[in-house]
Design a protein around this motif. Structure first.
Motif, PDB file in Angstrom:
ATOM      1  N   TYR A  28       0.609  -1.045   0.037  1.00 15.02           N
ATOM      2  CA  TYR A  28      -0.100   0.139   0.120  1.00 15.02           C
ATOM      3  C   TYR A  28       0.939   1.247  -0.010  1.00 15.02           C
ATOM      4  N   ARG A  30       1.363   5.378  -0.324  1.00 15.15           N
ATOM      5  CA  ARG A  30       0.387   6.454  -0.064  1.00 15.15           C
ATOM      6  C   ARG A  30       1.489   7.547  -0.408  1.00 15.15           C
ATOM      7  N   GLY A  50      -8.281   4.971   3.923  1.00 11.62           N
ATOM      8  CA  GLY A  50      -7.786   4.184   2.990  1.00 11.62           C
ATOM      9  C   GLY A  50      -7.184   3.035   3.493  1.00 11.62           C
ATOM     10  N   ASP A 102      -2.630   4.954  -3.220  1.00 15.48           N
ATOM     11  CA  ASP A 102      -3.291   6.019  -2.547  1.00 15.48           C
ATOM     12  C   ASP A 102      -2.421   7.302  -3.190  1.00 15.48           C
ATOM     13  N   ASN A 124      -5.646   1.544  -8.396  1.00 11.66           N
ATOM     14  CA  ASN A 124      -6.074   3.064  -8.034  1.00 11.66           C
ATOM     15  C   ASN A 124      -7.208   3.103  -7.106  1.00 11.66           C
ATOM     16  N   THR A 126      -7.827   5.799  -4.899  1.00 11.86           N
ATOM     17  CA  THR A 126      -8.536   7.099  -4.351  1.00 11.86           C
ATOM     18  C   THR A 126      -8.615   8.232  -5.486  1.00 11.86           C
ATOM     19  N   GLU A 289     -12.659   6.087   0.419  1.00 12.03           N
ATOM     20  CA  GLU A 289     -11.515   5.664   0.128  1.00 12.03           C
ATOM     21  C   GLU A 289     -11.105   4.284   0.720  1.00 12.03           C
ATOM     22  N   ASP A 290     -11.825   4.011   2.153  1.00 13.72           N
ATOM     23  CA  ASP A 290     -11.473   2.641   2.556  1.00 13.72           C
ATOM     24  C   ASP A 290     -12.011   1.634   1.890  1.00 13.72           C
ATOM     25  N   ALA A 293     -10.075   0.690  -1.338  1.00 12.72           N
ATOM     26  CA  ALA A 293      -8.860   0.008  -0.733  1.00 12.72           C
ATOM     27  C   ALA A 293      -9.089  -1.435  -0.431  1.00 12.72           C
TER      28      ALA A 293
END
Length: 390
Positions: A28, A30, A50, A102, A124, A126, A289-290, A293
């Motif tokens: 992940y 960010r 996320g 993210d 992708n 976000t 966003e969560d 993901a």
């Protein structure tokens, strides 16, 4: 008979042994961005926005994988604001070819174009930008976050259903506000609607004190309209528009009636179970966003389970194939569009206290699936990378 049983047992042991060696690492990544200041701090941005969804998705994958001999690992990297993300991306790609991103659109394109990303599979989670699903798409990127067009198409369908034919728009000056407003205009045209009036919100006064005086004056000259659309993606001024307009009309868009990937008020189709598991794990409600993901990590898990493989090429082919379906707690199986990598999904239309409807709404038909009435369809996408990758 004994030989048959012995052979079957041996085959099962070989399959189990092969599966036991299947270790799947998901990274992940960010890339932090500057957030515009807002008038109110009532909605602080969670530090694990996320990421918490990815962690719950990993737990779900692990639960299934435990019985299949699959081991899942989630590693995490955060790139500070204004720092070049390429070094972090290269390090992540050296570790695994499965990356959940993210990141804003520009950083996402930069990462996708790295030589190290050739053959990788990036999700992708976000960026809602239309161009990423259109002319600036990348064959190694799949999108679990709905596009802006999916959200605005959902709202336009609702307007048509309610026969709200006369509409007005107030848009903020932030880039995200302008992008939402542009997508909204396109959606209204797509469904045979239009705007009667538009205004730009450029106030620098403190609306916490002045809304009751300023907003009626600001909206007085919008004329007659059935609903007022607000484009305020930072949720800065929009909350002060509600109940302060010159004419008492419903508000939709970034405030009021909203079209989102996910919201705490989504409870049907088993969603309450996902909501409760997330709340228990993260200590807060699940945000769009969560969910995006979570969907990315779960899509990987589903593909690994079905293919007994962990390489990006095999997983990508399965995810874009006819057999892939993800149970996304939205009442319909979720699938990826083969022309731009967007995850098809219903879009909840919600307000703060309840689910109002879920798009696509009844009566909006499509020759392939009604889900393709939301967002860029194949003829209008303009994404050539996926066609070239076939």
């Amino acid at each position: 008979m004994r030989q048959t049983i012995a052979a079957a047992t041996a085959a099962l042991c070989l399959t189990s042994a092969a599966s036991a060696d299947l270790d799947i690492t998901i990274h992940y990544l960010r890339v932090e961005t500057a957030k515009p200041p807002t008038l109110s701090n009532l909605d602080p941005i969670p530090e694990d926005l996320g990421l918490a969804g990815a962690r719950v998705g990993l737990d779900d994958n692990t639960t299934t994988g435990r019985f299949l001999g699959q081991s899942y690992t989630l590693t995490e990297t955060t790139v500070p604001e204004a720092q070049d993300p390429t070094d972090a991306a290269r390090a992540a790609l050296a570790e695994t070819d499965l990356i959940v991103l993210d990141a804003p659109a520009e950083a996402l394109r930069t990462i996708a174009d790295l030589p190290e990303a050739d053959g990788a599979l990036l999700f992708n989670a976000t960026a809602p930008d239309m161009a990423l699903r259109g002319p600036e798409c990348r064959a190694n990127v799949l999108h679990t976050m709905p596009s802006l067009a999916m959200r605005t198409d959902a709202l336009a369908q609702f307007f048509v259903t309610k026969r709200w034919d006369t509409l007005a728009l107030i848009a903020g000056e932030q880039q995200a506000d302008e992008a939402f407003a542009a997508a909204m205009r396109t959606s209204l045209t797509k469904f045979g609607l239009g705007l009667e009036a538009e205004k730009t919100w450029a106030f620098d006064a403190d609306m916490r004190r002045n809304a009751a005086q300023e907003v009626p004056l600001f909206t007085q000259d919008l004329g007659e309209y059935d609903a007022l659309i607000v484009a305020d993606e930072a949720h800065d001024f929009g909350r002060y528009i509600l109940y302060n307009t010159w004419r008492p009309r419903p508000v939709a868009g970034s405030e009021g009636l909203q079209a989102e990937a996910w919201a705490p008020v989504v409870e049907q189709w088993g969603a309450a179970q996902l909501q409760s598991r997330f709340t228990e794990a993260a200590g807060r409600d699940m945000a769009p966003e969560d969910y995006a993901a979570w969907a990315a990590v779960r899509a990987i898990g589903e593909a690994v389970t079905r293919t007994s493989a962990a390489d990006a090429a095999t997983l990508r082919a399965y995810l874009l194939g006819d057999e892939f379906e993800l149970a996304g707690f939205k009442g319909r199986p979720l699938t990826f569009r083969t022309w731009n990598g967007q995850l098809r999904q219903p879009i909840p239309l919600i307000h703060a206290r309840a689910l109002v409807a879920q798009a696509p709404l009844d009566g909006f038909l499509h020759q392939r699936t009604e889900l393709d009435t939301l967002g860029l369809d194949a003829p209008e996408s303009g994404c050539a990378a996926f066609e070239a990758a076939r």
